[in-house]
Design an enzyme around this catalytic site. Structure first.
Site, PDB file in Angstrom:
ATOM      1  N   LYS A 119       0.840  -1.198   0.000  1.00 33.45           N
ATOM      2  CA  LYS A 119       0.000   0.000   0.000  1.00 33.45           C
ATOM      3  C   LYS A 119       0.874   1.246   0.000  1.00 33.45           C
ATOM      4  CE  LYS A 119      -3.149   2.588   3.034  1.00 33.45           C
ATOM      5  NZ  LYS A 119      -3.812   2.593   4.367  1.00 33.45           N
ATOM      6  N   ASP A 136      -2.295  10.576   3.744  1.00 32.80           N
ATOM      7  CA  ASP A 136      -3.711  10.248   3.892  1.00 32.80           C
ATOM      8  C   ASP A 136      -4.412  11.252   4.800  1.00 32.80           C
ATOM      9  OD1 ASP A 136      -6.170   9.029   3.953  1.00 32.80           O
ATOM     10  OD2 ASP A 136      -5.571   7.439   5.341  1.00 32.80           O
ATOM     11  N   LYS A 194      -9.702  12.986   8.685  1.00 37.04           N
ATOM     12  CA  LYS A 194      -9.135  12.513   9.939  1.00 37.04           C
ATOM     13  C   LYS A 194      -9.052  13.654  10.950  1.00 37.04           C
ATOM     14  CE  LYS A 194      -6.147   8.905   7.996  1.00 37.04           C
ATOM     15  NZ  LYS A 194      -6.650   7.776   8.792  1.00 37.04           N
ATOM     16  N   ASP A 254       1.639   6.202   5.894  1.00 32.94           N
ATOM     17  CA  ASP A 254       0.640   5.324   5.307  1.00 32.94           C
ATOM     18  C   ASP A 254       1.149   4.623   4.054  1.00 32.94           C
ATOM     19  OD1 ASP A 254      -1.832   4.205   5.746  1.00 32.94           O
ATOM     20  OD2 ASP A 254      -2.924   5.650   4.528  1.00 32.94           O
ATOM     21  N   ASP A 256     -12.018   7.344   4.121  1.00 34.39           N
ATOM     22  CA  ASP A 256     -10.793   7.067   4.868  1.00 34.39           C
ATOM     23  C   ASP A 256     -10.452   5.582   4.855  1.00 34.39           C
ATOM     24  OD1 ASP A 256      -8.553   7.677   6.365  1.00 34.39           O
ATOM     25  OD2 ASP A 256      -9.593   7.526   8.291  1.00 34.39           O
ATOM     26  N   GLU A 279      -9.470   3.999   2.239  1.00 32.43           N
ATOM     27  CA  GLU A 279      -9.004   4.093   0.850  1.00 32.43           C
ATOM     28  C   GLU A 279      -7.940   3.062   0.514  1.00 32.43           C
ATOM     29  OE1 GLU A 279      -5.626   5.195   2.808  1.00 32.43           O
ATOM     30  OE2 GLU A 279      -7.652   5.878   3.280  1.00 32.43           O
ATOM     31  N   ARG A 320      -7.744  -0.115   1.099  1.00 32.58           N
ATOM     32  CA  ARG A 320      -8.299  -1.349   0.537  1.00 32.58           C
ATOM     33  C   ARG A 320      -8.781  -1.137  -0.898  1.00 32.58           C
ATOM     34  NH1 ARG A 320     -12.563  -1.643   5.303  1.00 32.58           N
ATOM     35  NH2 ARG A 320     -10.766  -0.617   6.252  1.00 32.58           N
TER      36      ARG A 320
END
Length: 505
Positions: free
Chosen positions: A251, A256, A263, A274, A333, A335, A337
């Site tokens: 990933k 993010d 967030k 991230d 959030d 995202e 996946r």
């Protein structure tokens, strides 16, 4: 930082040229009449050097001709975890004198696992991030000599450990960089640099390529960012041509914000981490370029930012993935996946022997396992067992989590084939169940590293995990493949082995 392995006794260690000397003693009586052994024996009898792993005694010029700083350290039972504790503590004590050259000597002969633990612990203790600071290189350790009773016998383990340390440091470097110094484009350039190493090739796809492939989930996440997305494809070709590769999917959300599902501001700076899944894939390939094991490995990194502008995806939007399945975005959030779903579909084209995705995916996994073990999800028992063993061997541990079909119930949607979230309960598991829908055609495992990829607080920074686990798994697989090939070569021509082929893990 440079590592050197040398055959070295305690009597010779005293004369070794180093700014600081660390001597590692296992529990029990300390034998020997050389000055260092007598000194340690007296310290232990006086209670100044307990048997417990990680206990140290720092001395200034204790012996004529010795380094100005000598640190005696206890290994306890001498197991790898104890060696790690001892070396971390001892190097921490030695660093107070700002040594440039450090010697670490085992009083008793270590095994291969103990030596690896010592090298990796020394690398971890000496690592300093400097890329975006104005400081010149500080007076930190530049050279580490590791002394053992029989260096040639441990040379292979030493080389593996040094390459692993290099890979971990590479992953740390990219994980630690701020988002404006690690955009998807810059990350792709780092991958291209790895393409200069032996047996490694790199290809980078841009937005036009992604749209052509039908990666609607990946493109959807990136559409709110001004920084263009990149899809990085790395190939390490160390095995026979045509042999099924292991595919690593990392990933790569380089920052993010959470998107429209914004967030909280507190600690949002840590969302530069991230992309630590992507960084771990880069770190593995950095080590593969040095070790050159006999297997094929593919690395896939979907890299983009999750940002807000007028084009950003919204809760309720429906995206069409590369697999053809549609996804209702209930939370922007969630995202990671989404971008992984398209990468997992892309992985199918390699006819992989196994696919492992690595992602800082859920806060729920942090709640479940903290920062000690990564979450492991797989429906393939052989693959899961191999990864668990690799985690134990590398001290980069994971814990297998459930994947019962009932966890998929919350992913149902009235407006698409599935939703991207299923509520708070069992959030790490439902995220894995989402990914599983795109990984049904090959042995697959998911590593949720949200709790292990970085540390917060005073020690804030990337850990480089799970590079150690992944390399341990790949090297064990390569060794097993080589052994199997050797066994097949010994079979008389035309004679059948009587064994059925099965997917390896």
């Amino acid at each position: 930082m440079d590592f050197q392995l040398k055959t070295l006794t305690l009597s010779r260690a005293v004369a070794e040229k180093a700014d600081a000397l660390i001597v590692l003693f296992a529990d029990g009586a300390i034998a020997g009449q050389d000055p260092l052994a007598r000194l340690a024996s007296e310290a232990r009898k006086a209670g100044d050097l307990p048997d417990k792993a990680g206990k140290t005694l720092a001395l200034y010029k204790p012996l004529a001709g010795a380094s100005r700083s000598v640190v005696l350290a206890s290994l306890g039972d001498g197991k790898p975890a104890s060696v790690r504790s001892a070396v971390l503590a001892a190097v921490g004590a030695a660093k107070a004198g700002k040594p440039k050259r450090l010697a670490i000597v085992f009083a008793q002969a270590p095994d291969a696992a103990g030596l690896r633990a010592a090298v990796l612990a020394a690398s971890e203790a000496c690592y300093v991030y400097l890329t975006t600071t104005s400081k010149a290189e500080p007076n930190s350790v530049r050279d580490v000599l590791v002394g053992v009773a029989d260096a040639p016998a441990l040379k292979a383990a030493f080389d593996e450990a040094v390459a692993t340390a290099t890979g971990i440091e590479f992953a740390k470097e990219w994980g630690n960089r701020p988002a404006n110094h690690c955009t998807p484009t810059v990350l792709a350039d780092a991958a291209r640099g790895l393409g200069k190493l032996p047996k490694i090739k790199c290809e980078v796809l841009d937005h036009k390529d992604i749209v052509k492939l039908g990666m609607g989930a990946f493109a959807g996440v990136a559409q709110g960012a001004s920084e263009p997305l990149r899809f990085i494809v790395l190939n390490y070709n160390g095995g026979p041509k045509g042999e099924a590769p292991v595919v690593l999917v990392g990933k790569g959300i380089t920052f993010d914000t959470g998107g429209v599902s914004l967030k909280p501001a507190a600690e949002m700076d840590e969302m530069k981490f991230d992309m630590c899944g992507a960084a771990s894939v880069l770190g593995v390939f950095r080590a593969l370029g040095e070790l050159q094991p006999a297997l094929n490995v593919v690395g896939l990194i979907p890299a983009c930012e999750n940002m807000n502008d007028g084009k950003a995806i919204k809760p309720g939007d429906v995206l069409k993935s590369m697999s053809g399945q549609t996804i209702e975005v209930l939370n922007t959030d969630a995202e990671g996946r989404l971008i992984l779903s398209d990468a997992l579909t892309y992985a199918k084209r390699f006819s992989p022997a196994a696919v492992i995705d690595i992602a800082t995916l859920t806060g729920a996994c942090v709640i479940a396992l903290g920062g000690v073990r990564s979450g492991l999800f797989s429906a393939d028992d052989a693959l899961a067992s191999a990864l668990e063993k690799a985690g134990e061997a590398s001290l980069d541990r994971c814990w297998r989590m459930p994947l019962d079909d009932e966890y998929s119930e919350g992913l149902k949607s009235n407006f698409a084939d599935m939703a991207n979230v299923a509520g708070r309960a069992g959030g790490a598991v439902t995220a894995a169940k989402f990914l599983q829908k795109f990984a049904l055609d090959y042995p697959w495992a998911h590593l949720d590293i949200a709790g292990t990829a970085w540390k917060s607080g005073a020690a804030k920074g990337s850990t480089g995990r799970p590079v150690g686990l992944l390399l341990s798994y790949l090297l064990e697989r390569a060794a097993g493949t080589a052994g199997a090939a050797s066994g097949r070569a010994k079979q008389p021509a035309g004679k059948k082995t009587g064994r059925k082929a099965r997917s390896a893990a």
